[in-house]
Write a protein that holds these residues in place. Structure first.
Motif, PDB file in Angstrom:
ATOM      1  N   GLY A 137       0.820  -1.202   0.000  1.00 45.72           N
ATOM      2  CA  GLY A 137       0.000   0.000   0.000  1.00 45.72           C
ATOM      3  C   GLY A 137       0.852   1.249   0.000  1.00 45.72           C
ATOM      4  O   GLY A 137       0.496   2.263   0.610  1.00 45.72           O
ATOM      5  N   ALA A 138       1.972   1.193  -0.699  1.00 49.54           N
ATOM      6  CA  ALA A 138       2.926   2.301  -0.708  1.00 49.54           C
ATOM      7  C   ALA A 138       3.572   2.413  -2.077  1.00 49.54           C
ATOM      8  O   ALA A 138       3.506   1.491  -2.899  1.00 49.54           O
ATOM      9  CB  ALA A 138       3.996   2.095   0.358  1.00 49.54           C
ATOM     10  N   HIS A 139       4.190   3.570  -2.318  1.00 51.70           N
ATOM     11  CA  HIS A 139       4.963   3.792  -3.530  1.00 51.70           C
ATOM     12  C   HIS A 139       6.438   3.571  -3.203  1.00 51.70           C
ATOM     13  O   HIS A 139       6.949   4.087  -2.198  1.00 51.70           O
ATOM     14  CB  HIS A 139       4.742   5.205  -4.064  1.00 51.70           C
ATOM     15  N   VAL A 140       7.121   2.840  -4.051  1.00 52.17           N
ATOM     16  CA  VAL A 140       8.520   2.502  -3.836  1.00 52.17           C
ATOM     17  C   VAL A 140       9.367   3.322  -4.791  1.00 52.17           C
ATOM     18  O   VAL A 140       9.187   3.274  -6.015  1.00 52.17           O
ATOM     19  CB  VAL A 140       8.774   1.001  -4.047  1.00 52.17           C
ATOM     20  N   LEU A 141      10.285   4.080  -4.209  1.00 48.41           N
ATOM     21  CA  LEU A 141      11.179   4.950  -4.979  1.00 48.41           C
ATOM     22  C   LEU A 141      12.536   4.270  -5.086  1.00 48.41           C
ATOM     23  O   LEU A 141      13.101   3.821  -4.093  1.00 48.41           O
ATOM     24  CB  LEU A 141      11.311   6.294  -4.266  1.00 48.41           C
ATOM     25  N   ASP A 142      13.056   4.200  -6.290  1.00 49.00           N
ATOM     26  CA  ASP A 142      14.333   3.518  -6.534  1.00 49.00           C
ATOM     27  C   ASP A 142      15.492   4.423  -6.114  1.00 49.00           C
ATOM     28  O   ASP A 142      16.074   5.154  -6.917  1.00 49.00           O
ATOM     29  CB  ASP A 142      14.449   3.149  -8.015  1.00 49.00           C
ATOM     30  N   HIS A 143      15.784   4.376  -4.827  1.00 52.28           N
ATOM     31  CA  HIS A 143      16.852   5.204  -4.259  1.00 52.28           C
ATOM     32  C   HIS A 143      17.532   4.409  -3.155  1.00 52.28           C
ATOM     33  O   HIS A 143      16.882   3.713  -2.380  1.00 52.28           O
ATOM     34  CB  HIS A 143      16.277   6.508  -3.701  1.00 52.28           C
ATOM     35  N   ASP A 144      18.863   4.503  -3.104  1.00 48.29           N
ATOM     36  CA  ASP A 144      19.621   3.692  -2.146  1.00 48.29           C
ATOM     37  C   ASP A 144      19.518   4.182  -0.713  1.00 48.29           C
ATOM     38  O   ASP A 144      19.685   3.404   0.227  1.00 48.29           O
ATOM     39  CB  ASP A 144      21.099   3.653  -2.563  1.00 48.29           C
TER      40      ASP A 144
END
Length: 303
Positions: A137-144
């Protein structure tokens, strides 16, 4: 004139003196939701006193009496011609109380619109660069860099970075999500916006300055308290420590943040809840403070 001076004195008391002991009180971190309500009650009390004082300065010969009739009298709707308080051709006298009410309301609207605009832009960007995970139920941001935050509002977004997903255990991730959902469910952004708006309207007022400082931290603690209803305190504390350094938008609520160390200590060494008598007194004050200024205008007043 007597009522106006009394109201101005009361506004000075609430706006300058009353916030100081509340900001130093230790019980507020043990009952953050109640503390936020008390800050809001003092804010409404100050604004009510200010508007009523402006009304009495503008129309010193008219007083407010108890009951619904008195409230209608103040609003000027109990007279066939309207605006009983001013008389024919004297409506301009209501400009002062109208301005006293419009200034903080206008600042609240301005802050609300500005933050909503920033969130909308960030939400649009997230929809382009982040992948929604229905399971979380979340947005996943491609960041380390590990980070977790929520953009509150009507179209709320909970955001996790790939670094947070790689670093957090499943239990820690669940606790972080519960924390962010608590912000959304509690509509915490409205209380934060109100505090920011008061600080924008009265930047030199201790009540405004301290409320804007204390409210965000208290809201984070309130979200922590809701998250630990279903998740162990140590798990949430460890998760907060791991994502504390992650960058987040200024208008967002973050699971970490600059006050993470204080919140971690609070979670790992929980203090006893405030005494029921103290809680009752604080709740009564929060509820009664907004209408307390009306007592200065009830009954006969000597102009």
């Amino acid at each position: 004139m007597t009522a106006a001076l009394a109201l101005l004195g009361y506004a000075l008391l609430v706006g300058v003196l009353a916030p100081l002991p509340l900001a130093r009180a230790r019980w507020t971190h043990r009952a953050p939701r109640l503390a936020v309500a008390l800050w809001q009650g003092l804010t409404l009390s100050f604004l009510t006193a200010l508007v009523l004082a402006a009304h009495h300065l503008a129309v010193p010969g008219v007083h407010l009496h108890l009951g619904l009739v008195g409230l209608l009298h103040l609003c000027g709707v109990d007279h066939p011609g309207g605006l009983l308080a001013t008389g024919p051709g004297q409506s301009w006298r209501l400009l002062l109380p109208a301005a006293a009410a419009a200034w903080p309301l206008g600042r609240y609207a301005a802050v609300l619109i500005r933050t909503a605009r920033h969130r909308r832009r960030h939400r649009t960007l997230l929809d382009l660069v982040a992948a929604r995970d229905p399971r979380l139920g979340a947005h996943v941001l491609d960041h380390d860099t590990p980070a977790a935050y929520c953009l509150p509002g009507r179209r709320a977004r909970i955001v996790l970075t790939r670094g947070a997903l790689d670093l957090l255990t499943p239990q820690q991730l669940a606790a972080v999500l519960a924390h962010e959902r608590a912000h959304v469910a509690g509509r915490h952004h409205l209380a934060r916006t109100a505090a920011d708006a008061l600080a924008a309207a009265f930047p030199f007022l201790p009540l405004a300055r301290l409320a804007a400082r204390e409210t965000p931290l208290l809201l984070e603690m309130a979200a922590d308290d809701r998250a630990v209803r279903r998740h162990p305190r140590a798990v949430l504390a460890a998760a907060m420590y791991r994502v504390a350094g992650g960058p987040v938008p200024q208008t967002a609520f973050a699971a970490g943040g600059t006050a993470a160390l204080l919140r971690v200590r609070r979670l790992l060494a929980p203090a006893a809840a405030p005494h029921p008598a103290l809680r009752a007194a604080a709740a009564l004050t929060a509820a009664a403070a907004p209408v307390l200024p009306l007592l200065f205008t009830c009954g006969p007043v000597v102009p």
